[in-house]
Design an enzyme around this catalytic site. Structure first.
Site, PDB file in Angstrom:
ATOM      1  N   SER A   7       0.862  -1.187   0.000  1.00  0.00           N
ATOM      2  CA  SER A   7       0.000   0.000   0.000  1.00  0.00           C
ATOM      3  C   SER A   7       0.892   1.228   0.000  1.00  0.00           C
ATOM      4  CB  SER A   7      -0.860   0.013   1.258  1.00  0.00           C
ATOM      5  OG  SER A   7      -1.451   1.282   1.448  1.00  0.00           O
TER       6      SER A   7
ATOM      7  N   TYR B  59      -2.653  -1.040  10.405  1.00  0.00           N
ATOM      8  CA  TYR B  59      -2.636  -1.281   8.954  1.00  0.00           C
ATOM      9  C   TYR B  59      -1.379  -0.680   8.335  1.00  0.00           C
ATOM     10  CZ  TYR B  59      -4.134  -1.241   4.043  1.00  0.00           C
ATOM     11  OH  TYR B  59      -4.206  -1.427   2.680  1.00  0.00           O
TER      12      TYR B  59
ATOM     13  N   LYS C 212       1.728  -2.738   6.411  1.00  0.00           N
ATOM     14  CA  LYS C 212       2.163  -2.545   5.034  1.00  0.00           C
ATOM     15  C   LYS C 212       3.642  -2.136   4.979  1.00  0.00           C
ATOM     16  CE  LYS C 212      -1.717  -3.721   3.126  1.00  0.00           C
ATOM     17  NZ  LYS C 212      -1.821  -4.933   2.300  1.00  0.00           N
TER      18      LYS C 212
HETATM   19  N1  LIG Z   1      -8.694  -0.604  -1.243  1.00  0.00           N
HETATM   20  C1  LIG Z   1      -7.713   0.166  -0.818  1.00  0.00           C
HETATM   21  O1  LIG Z   1      -7.896   1.348  -0.522  1.00  0.00           O
HETATM   22  C2  LIG Z   1      -6.334  -0.423  -0.719  1.00  0.00           C
HETATM   23  C3  LIG Z   1      -5.226   0.419  -0.819  1.00  0.00           C
HETATM   24  C4  LIG Z   1      -3.950  -0.115  -0.722  1.00  0.00           C
HETATM   25  C5  LIG Z   1      -3.786  -1.472  -0.550  1.00  0.00           C
HETATM   26  N2  LIG Z   1      -4.895  -2.280  -0.454  1.00  0.00           N
HETATM   27  C6  LIG Z   1      -4.664  -3.713  -0.274  1.00  0.00           C
HETATM   28  O2  LIG Z   1      -5.228  -4.416  -1.352  1.00  0.00           O
HETATM   29  C7  LIG Z   1      -5.430  -5.780  -0.946  1.00  0.00           C
HETATM   30  C8  LIG Z   1      -6.772  -6.252  -1.451  1.00  0.00           C
HETATM   31  O3  LIG Z   1      -7.774  -5.520  -0.802  1.00  0.00           O
HETATM   32  P1  LIG Z   1      -8.989  -4.849  -1.579  1.00  0.00           P
HETATM   33  O4  LIG Z   1      -8.866  -3.399  -1.406  1.00  0.00           O
HETATM   34  O5  LIG Z   1      -9.111  -5.414  -2.931  1.00  0.00           O
HETATM   35  O6  LIG Z   1     -10.184  -5.284  -0.601  1.00  0.00           O
HETATM   36  P2  LIG Z   1     -11.431  -6.248  -0.761  1.00  0.00           P
HETATM   37  O7  LIG Z   1     -12.024  -6.308   0.588  1.00  0.00           O
HETATM   38  O8  LIG Z   1     -12.290  -5.793  -1.899  1.00  0.00           O
HETATM   39  O9  LIG Z   1     -10.799  -7.655  -1.135  1.00  0.00           O
HETATM   40  C9  LIG Z   1     -10.036  -8.365  -0.195  1.00  0.00           C
HETATM   41  C10 LIG Z   1     -10.403  -9.843  -0.259  1.00  0.00           C
HETATM   42  O10 LIG Z   1      -9.545 -10.522   0.646  1.00  0.00           O
HETATM   43  C11 LIG Z   1     -10.309 -11.497   1.338  1.00  0.00           C
HETATM   44  N3  LIG Z   1      -9.676 -11.791   2.611  1.00  0.00           N
HETATM   45  C12 LIG Z   1      -9.564 -10.975   3.692  1.00  0.00           C
HETATM   46  N4  LIG Z   1      -8.959 -11.619   4.689  1.00  0.00           N
HETATM   47  C13 LIG Z   1      -8.677 -12.859   4.235  1.00  0.00           C
HETATM   48  C14 LIG Z   1      -8.062 -13.991   4.815  1.00  0.00           C
HETATM   49  N5  LIG Z   1      -7.626 -13.990   6.087  1.00  0.00           N
HETATM   50  N6  LIG Z   1      -7.920 -15.107   4.068  1.00  0.00           N
HETATM   51  C15 LIG Z   1      -8.385 -15.142   2.794  1.00  0.00           C
HETATM   52  N7  LIG Z   1      -9.008 -14.117   2.195  1.00  0.00           N
HETATM   53  C16 LIG Z   1      -9.139 -12.983   2.915  1.00  0.00           C
HETATM   54  C17 LIG Z   1     -11.677 -10.866   1.506  1.00  0.00           C
HETATM   55  O11 LIG Z   1     -12.690 -11.849   1.743  1.00  0.00           O
HETATM   56  C18 LIG Z   1     -11.841 -10.123   0.185  1.00  0.00           C
HETATM   57  O12 LIG Z   1     -12.507 -10.916  -0.783  1.00  0.00           O
HETATM   58  C19 LIG Z   1      -5.273  -5.784   0.565  1.00  0.00           C
HETATM   59  O13 LIG Z   1      -4.008  -6.314   0.894  1.00  0.00           O
HETATM   60  C20 LIG Z   1      -5.336  -4.327   0.928  1.00  0.00           C
HETATM   61  O14 LIG Z   1      -4.661  -4.031   2.114  1.00  0.00           O
HETATM   62  C21 LIG Z   1      -6.152  -1.780  -0.542  1.00  0.00           C
END
Ligand SMILES: NC(=O)c1ccc[n+]([C@@H]2O[C@H](COP(=O)([O-])OP(=O)(O)OC[C@H]3O[C@@H](n4cnc5c(N)ncnc54)[C@H](O)[C@@H]3O)[C@@H](O)[C@H]2O)c1
Length: 272
Positions: free
Chosen positions: A160, A174, A178
């Protein structure tokens, strides 16, 4: 090399954790569209089934496995099964992650006593570190034996922009999780380089996915966060696809321990 060969993932076996939603689903769609054999892993069985159906509706077939990345045996079995069915693991997108709750400021600029460091819940810290750091470690541990056996592998971790910059609206656990991933990627890139396994990170900025209850899909929240992003918009799930295809394909053959920010310039400083 022609551009379609340079970025080819055709015939590659790809595993994606957190594949039911957001960045993971967008990645799965892109890899499947480009001829990879994709396995989506997620702990949310209903969301996973819906994701597979939405891909099938578009003519894309993927395998799925329900597993929680914090369970070492569960994630190992899901990855072993994917390797058995697809002839190994060429590409691992270790992407599953969760939010760590709200930050030390509320969106009106006031301080919520509950989110100040002295009052923060240790359970929230432990949970976010368990999923976002140890879940990624266990996922990589499960895939590496397959990659060593086959003599190559591409590991891509979702970090992130919070790994680089501090945050006011995002929970401290969080941000720290990261930041840990940033160095995990460099450390494992060093360890695994001799085995022809690359390890790189994609670091998105705030994105309209389902994380944190899908708050970035709320136009008001997206507008607020966009004020801090030089490109004046939050990310969409598809925004990570270019970086992922780069790290997964021959184009990045000599790139390891690297990070690509996909954040609209969020780490650069205050937006105009
Ligand atoms: N959306 C943002 O603003 C953002 C920004 C930077 C980084 N991220 C990172 O992107 C990655 C994906 O997140 P996203 O934003 O697509 O969110 P999201 O919630 O849309 O998707 C995340 C998926 O991960 C699954 N998940 C969560 N915990 C889990 C576990 N213990 N085991 C298996 N599956 C699990 C959830 O069920 C979900 O389907 C994450 O690592 C998040 O930290 C997100």
């Amino acid at each position: 090399m022609k551009i379609d060969q340079l970025f080819s993932v055709s015939g590659k076996s790809a595993v994606i954790t957190g594949g039911a939603s957001g960045f993971g689903l967008a990645a799965g769609r892109a890899l499947a569209m480009n001829g990879a054999d994709v396995t989506l892993i997620d702990m949310n069985a209903d969301a996973l089934a819906a994701a597979a159906k939405s891909l099938a509706d578009d003519g894309l077939t993927v395998a799925t496995a329900v597993a929680d990345v914090t369970g070492k045996e569960a994630i190992r079995k899901a990855i072993d099964d994917a390797a058995a069915c697809c002839g190994g693991i060429d590409i691992l997108f270790a992407n599953a992650g969760i939010s760590g709750g709200p930050g030390f400021l509320q969106t009106d600029g006031s301080r919520n006593p509950a989110t100040q460091i002295e009052n923060q819940s240790n359970e929230v810290w432990e949970k976010v570190l368990d999923v976002n750091v140890m879940g990624i470690v266990k996922t990589i541990q499960s895939a590496v034996p397959h990659m060593k056996k086959q003599g190559h592998g591409r590991i891509v971790v979702t970090s992130s922009c919070s790994a680089t910059k501090t945050e006011v609206f995002v929970g401290s656990g969080y941000v720290i999780s990261k930041a840990a991933l940033g160095h995990l990627v460099r450390q494992l890139a060093h360890e695994l380089a001799a085995f022809n396994i690359t390890v790189n990170a994609i670091s998105p900025g705030p994105a309209a996915t389902n994380i944190a209850g899908g708050r970035m899909k709320d136009p008001e929240a997206a507008k607020l966060f966009s004020r801090y992003i030089p490109m004046h918009r939050v990310a969409q799930p598809e925004d990570v696809v270019g970086a992922l295809l780069f790290f997964a394909s021959p184009a990045s053959a000599y790139v390891t321990g690297a990070e690509i920010l996909v954040d609209g310039g969020a780490v650069l400083g205050i937006a105009d």
